[in-house]
Scaffold this motif. Structure first.
Motif, mmCIF file in Angstrom:
data_model
loop_
_atom_site.group_PDB
_atom_site.id
_atom_site.type_symbol
_atom_site.label_atom_id
_atom_site.label_comp_id
_atom_site.label_asym_id
_atom_site.label_seq_id
_atom_site.Cartn_x
_atom_site.Cartn_y
_atom_site.Cartn_z
ATOM 1 N N VAL A 96 -1.263 1.623 4.626
ATOM 2 C CA VAL A 96 -1.824 2.424 5.721
ATOM 3 C C VAL A 96 -1.575 1.728 7.053
ATOM 4 C CG1 VAL A 96 -3.939 3.382 6.712
ATOM 5 C CG2 VAL A 96 -3.563 3.466 4.237
ATOM 6 N N LEU A 97 -1.795 0.406 7.089
ATOM 7 C CA LEU A 97 -1.553 -0.357 8.307
ATOM 8 C C LEU A 97 -0.083 -0.294 8.701
ATOM 9 C CD1 LEU A 97 -3.700 -3.593 7.767
ATOM 10 C CD2 LEU A 97 -4.094 -1.786 9.448
ATOM 11 N N GLU A 98 0.794 -0.485 7.732
ATOM 12 C CA GLU A 98 2.230 -0.473 8.012
ATOM 13 C C GLU A 98 2.689 0.897 8.495
ATOM 14 O OE1 GLU A 98 3.710 -1.748 4.276
ATOM 15 O OE2 GLU A 98 3.319 -3.877 4.642
ATOM 16 N N THR A 99 2.166 1.956 7.868
ATOM 17 C CA THR A 99 2.522 3.313 8.278
ATOM 18 C C THR A 99 2.009 3.606 9.688
ATOM 19 O OG1 THR A 99 2.427 4.051 5.973
ATOM 20 C CG2 THR A 99 2.360 5.755 7.665
ATOM 21 N N ALA A 100 0.786 3.150 9.979
ATOM 22 C CA ALA A 100 0.232 3.345 11.312
ATOM 23 C C ALA A 100 1.065 2.601 12.356
ATOM 24 C CB ALA A 100 -1.220 2.855 11.356
ATOM 25 N N PHE A 101 1.484 1.393 12.002
ATOM 26 C CA PHE A 101 2.305 0.600 12.918
ATOM 27 C C PHE A 101 3.615 1.321 13.216
ATOM 28 C CE2 PHE A 101 5.673 -2.500 13.635
ATOM 29 C CZ PHE A 101 5.136 -3.278 14.645
#
Length: 247
Positions: A96-101
């Motif tokens: 989720v963090l990577e996708t948001a980034f």
């Protein structure tokens, strides 16, 4: 080894001054290649960022490219936002963090690409203090959770979304690194993860590169400078996509 570290410091400092970034994205892999373990490499990188960001911000301020009041608001927001990174890492999955980034960088990069390169650098933009503080807080929260300094996110957002002049946005990005690197240096020092000798060697060497990078940026037209930044951000975005889909 020392001469190699000096050369690496000069090169990383040059990129830091030209692009307005901390330099850890390039320095940490280079140090690992030279035989340092990851934790020592991060400590040396953070030390270098303290040197380059402080000196580079002073040079940018002298050239009139850095608004200390606005940069300070963004930096303080980033500092406080970063304090929540540990909490965010506990409750949000990595994907989720990577996708948001990737989503934030991709959208900001698109707007950055569409923004006019030749905007008047002396044009004033009346941005509310809370907007600058909030932008810094969000970037600090997301960036530190991803293990980066934050300027990679900040510059395209300032230019593409908030219509900040390019040269001033790059300078604000480097100033943002002052807050994150000093905080990181204190934290890593307290846990014994700073190699002071090698960190100082690389940090001092980076000062020469920073001065050259900022001089080159001042001599580079906005359009060429913008295109160089787009290439840098596109490479970083591609590496993140590779990490997400290929591991």
């Amino acid at each position: 080894m020392e001469w190699t570290l000096i050369a690496v410091g000069v090169v990383v400092g040059g990129m830091s001054g030209f692009f307005g970034i901390g330099g850890g994205t390039m320095l940490v892999p280079a140090l690992i290649f030279l035989g340092f373990d990851i934790k020592t490499a991060i400590g040396i990188s953070v030390t270098q960022m303290v040197f380059s960001s402080l000196y580079g911000s002073w040079l940018n301020h002298r050239r009139g490219h850095l608004n200390l009041k606005e940069g300070g608001l963004i930096g303080m927001g980033g500092f406080l936002g970063a304090l929540g990174s540990g909490w965010l890492l506990k409750i949000v999955p990595d994907i989720v963090l990577e996708t948001a980034f990737v989503g934030v960088v991709g959208f900001a990069l698109y707007r950055f690409f569409r923004s006019p390169a030749e905007e008047d650098p002396n044009q004033e933009h009346d941005l509310a203090p809370w907007v600058l503080f909030a932008v810094g807080a969000v970037i600090g929260l997301l960036a530190i959770s991803m293990g980066i300094g934050g300027s990679i996110l900040l510059t395209p957002i300032l230019v593409g979304l908030l219509h900040y002049p390019l040269k001033k946005a790059v300078s604000a990005g480097l100033f943002f690194v002052v807050f994150s690197s000093v905080s990181g240096f204190i934290s890593l020092s307290m846990t014994g993860h700073i190699d002071y000798m090698h960190g100082i060697v690389v940090g001092v060497a980076s000062l020469f590169g920073v001065q050259a990078g900022i001089w080159l940026a001042s001599k580079t037209g906005n359009k060429k400078h913008k295109n160089a930044l787009i290439v840098l951000y596109a490479v970083i975005l591609a590496l993140m996509l590779k990490k997400i889909f290929l591991g």
